[in-house]
Design a protein around this motif. Sequence first.
Motif, short mmCIF file in Angstrom:
data_model
loop_
_atom_site.label_atom_id
_atom_site.label_comp_id
_atom_site.label_asym_id
_atom_site.label_seq_id
_atom_site.Cartn_x
_atom_site.Cartn_y
_atom_site.Cartn_z
N PRO A 114 2.71 10.97 8.91
CA PRO A 114 3.27 11.72 10.06
C PRO A 114 4.20 11.11 10.74
O PRO A 114 4.33 9.86 10.69
N LYS A 115 5.13 11.91 11.38
CA LYS A 115 6.21 11.24 12.18
C LYS A 115 5.58 10.35 13.29
O LYS A 115 4.96 10.60 14.23
N GLY A 116 6.16 9.03 13.22
CA GLY A 116 5.71 7.99 14.26
C GLY A 116 4.36 7.30 14.05
O GLY A 116 4.02 6.66 14.82
N ALA A 117 3.81 7.74 12.92
CA ALA A 117 2.54 7.13 12.69
C ALA A 117 2.65 5.37 12.41
O ALA A 117 3.47 4.94 11.47
N PRO A 118 1.83 4.78 13.14
CA PRO A 118 1.97 3.17 13.18
C PRO A 118 1.26 2.82 12.02
O PRO A 118 0.12 3.17 11.59
N THR A 119 1.87 1.84 11.42
CA THR A 119 1.47 1.01 10.22
C THR A 119 2.13 -0.44 10.11
O THR A 119 3.29 -0.45 10.71
N ALA A 120 1.61 -1.17 9.51
CA ALA A 120 2.17 -2.57 9.30
C ALA A 120 3.58 -2.57 8.48
O ALA A 120 3.71 -1.60 7.65
N ASP A 121 4.61 -3.32 8.90
CA ASP A 121 5.72 -3.51 8.15
C ASP A 121 5.30 -4.57 6.94
O ASP A 121 5.54 -5.79 6.88
N GLU A 122 4.80 -3.89 5.78
CA GLU A 122 4.12 -4.75 4.86
C GLU A 122 5.48 -5.46 4.12
O GLU A 122 5.27 -6.77 3.67
N ARG A 123 6.43 -4.64 4.12
CA ARG A 123 7.41 -5.37 3.03
C ARG A 123 7.97 -6.77 3.89
O ARG A 123 8.10 -7.97 3.17
N SER A 124 8.37 -6.75 5.09
CA SER A 124 8.76 -7.86 5.75
C SER A 124 7.73 -8.90 5.88
O SER A 124 8.13 -10.20 5.72
N ILE A 125 6.54 -8.76 6.13
CA ILE A 125 5.41 -9.63 5.92
C ILE A 125 5.30 -10.17 4.57
O ILE A 125 5.22 -11.52 4.45
N ILE A 126 5.20 -9.50 3.42
CA ILE A 126 5.25 -10.17 2.38
C ILE A 126 6.39 -11.04 1.75
O ILE A 126 6.45 -12.17 1.28
N GLU A 127 7.65 -10.68 2.23
CA GLU A 127 8.72 -11.16 2.11
C GLU A 127 8.72 -12.97 2.69
O GLU A 127 8.89 -13.76 2.21
N SER A 166 0.80 -1.02 -0.13
CA SER A 166 -0.04 -0.05 0.18
C SER A 166 0.95 1.15 -0.15
O SER A 166 2.27 1.13 0.19
N ALA A 167 0.21 2.47 0.05
CA ALA A 167 0.93 3.70 -0.21
C ALA A 167 1.42 3.92 1.53
O ALA A 167 2.65 4.60 1.27
N ALA A 168 0.71 3.39 2.56
CA ALA A 168 1.47 3.51 3.62
C ALA A 168 2.78 2.80 3.87
O ALA A 168 3.62 3.29 4.65
N ASP A 169 3.29 2.03 3.10
CA ASP A 169 4.73 1.48 3.03
C ASP A 169 5.44 2.09 1.86
O ASP A 169 6.54 2.56 2.42
N ILE A 170 5.10 2.19 0.69
CA ILE A 170 5.88 2.88 -0.38
C ILE A 170 6.05 4.34 -0.06
O ILE A 170 6.95 4.78 -0.64
N TRP A 171 5.04 5.06 0.21
CA TRP A 171 5.21 6.22 0.56
C TRP A 171 5.18 6.66 2.23
O TRP A 171 4.71 7.87 2.63
N PHE A 225 -2.18 -5.72 -0.56
CA PHE A 225 -1.90 -6.36 0.83
C PHE A 225 -3.15 -6.00 1.89
O PHE A 225 -3.47 -7.20 2.55
N SER A 226 -3.48 -5.04 1.90
CA SER A 226 -4.80 -4.90 2.88
C SER A 226 -5.94 -6.06 2.35
O SER A 226 -6.48 -6.32 3.37
N ASN A 227 -6.29 -5.92 1.34
CA ASN A 227 -7.53 -6.78 0.86
C ASN A 227 -6.88 -8.15 0.83
O ASN A 227 -7.99 -9.17 1.59
N PHE A 228 -5.85 -8.68 0.88
CA PHE A 228 -5.53 -10.09 1.35
C PHE A 228 -5.69 -10.32 2.51
O PHE A 228 -6.15 -11.32 3.01
N ALA A 229 -5.23 -9.49 3.38
CA ALA A 229 -5.25 -9.66 4.84
C ALA A 229 -6.84 -9.93 5.34
O ALA A 229 -7.21 -10.45 6.36
#
Length: 372
Positions: free
Chosen positions: A148-161, A138-143, A358-362
């Motif tokens: 915002p600084k410190g905004a929590p979001t999933a570590d998509e790259r490591s989960i996908i790998e 998602s854009a949350a990972d690529i962008w 990623f989000s829809n698969f989850a």
Amino acid sequence: MSKKFSVFLTALFCAFIGGVTVISLLLPDKSFSSLENRYLQKPPKLSVESLSDGTFMKDAEDYVSDHIVGRDFWVAAKAWSERLSGKKENNGVYFGSQDTLINRVETPDPAELDKKVGYVDTLASNVSVPVYFGLIPSAADIWKDRLPKGAPTADERSIIEQLYFFTGANTIDLYGALAPHSGEDIYYRTDHHWTSLGAYYGANAILEAMGLEPLDLNSYQKTTVTDQFYGTSFSTSGVRWLPPDQIDTYVPDEGVKVTAYPNGAPEEGSLYVDSKLEVKDKYAYFLGGNQPLCVIETAHTDAPKVLVIRDSYADSLAPFLTERFSEVHLFDLRYNMISIKSYVEEHNIDTVVVLYSFSNFASDDNLALLTR
């Protein structure tokens, strides 16, 4: 504050609340909010069961909230108040930099993800053709630099790998295809989908995984079909102060035959549906929006046939796939319960691609249908 003034304020407040209530009751109910791009709560049905389990009160509260007079104004006012108070998020959407709205992505349950990858592996063992598996970050990972600084979001790259490491299907490196282009407009600023440019990079990732010739963006002419697109993130966030997105196309729709199945029966379709540019959900311009099945036949009759089991990200990807395949079959498990194994055999499919954001698969509860 004098007693008279206090009484006046109280009376004014009560008159305001009363007036809003009366007007809300008198106005006819709307079934759909185009601004929020969702169906509104229907009047709750009273029953002993709904009273005892609390659903009646919850539905009643949602109904009143959805049908209050001036709802669009109150939604926008809430988003403004969140921003003015220093908060960087509203309704699960971050107020990012560069006028960007980014949906927060929660870290999924690993056990659920493993189960879903198991469904993909079962599909790969059930069919006699190659199966490719791709997850679109998602854009949350690529962008992430826009968050915002410190905004929590999933570590998509490591989960996908990790998921790619354990699957038996062939994998598509969509993260590697998109990340080097993070400085480009590969996602919409007000919507969760990738843009046509992002879909181009995604298409080449698929072609690279299959060993097919990549596409050259320089061989296409970009056409902007609208510059007034406000997407789902805009609708959810309540934000009303950002400039709109534009929707671009690269691949012309000549030389293809599109058969859509919006209600199960075949209808003549199109890669691009101009009438959708006149409605709020302009992303439906691609193929006409969500449908159980869509089949695209191209002039490349000697090329392979591909079945893409997908979510809505594939709508803007499909035009690029028409350049390398004789037929592109788009299969949406949310609305289609046909056996995939039988479909592959019946239509002589050469390759299957399981492609999800990623989000829809989850979050998709229909992936067990991959095993049919």
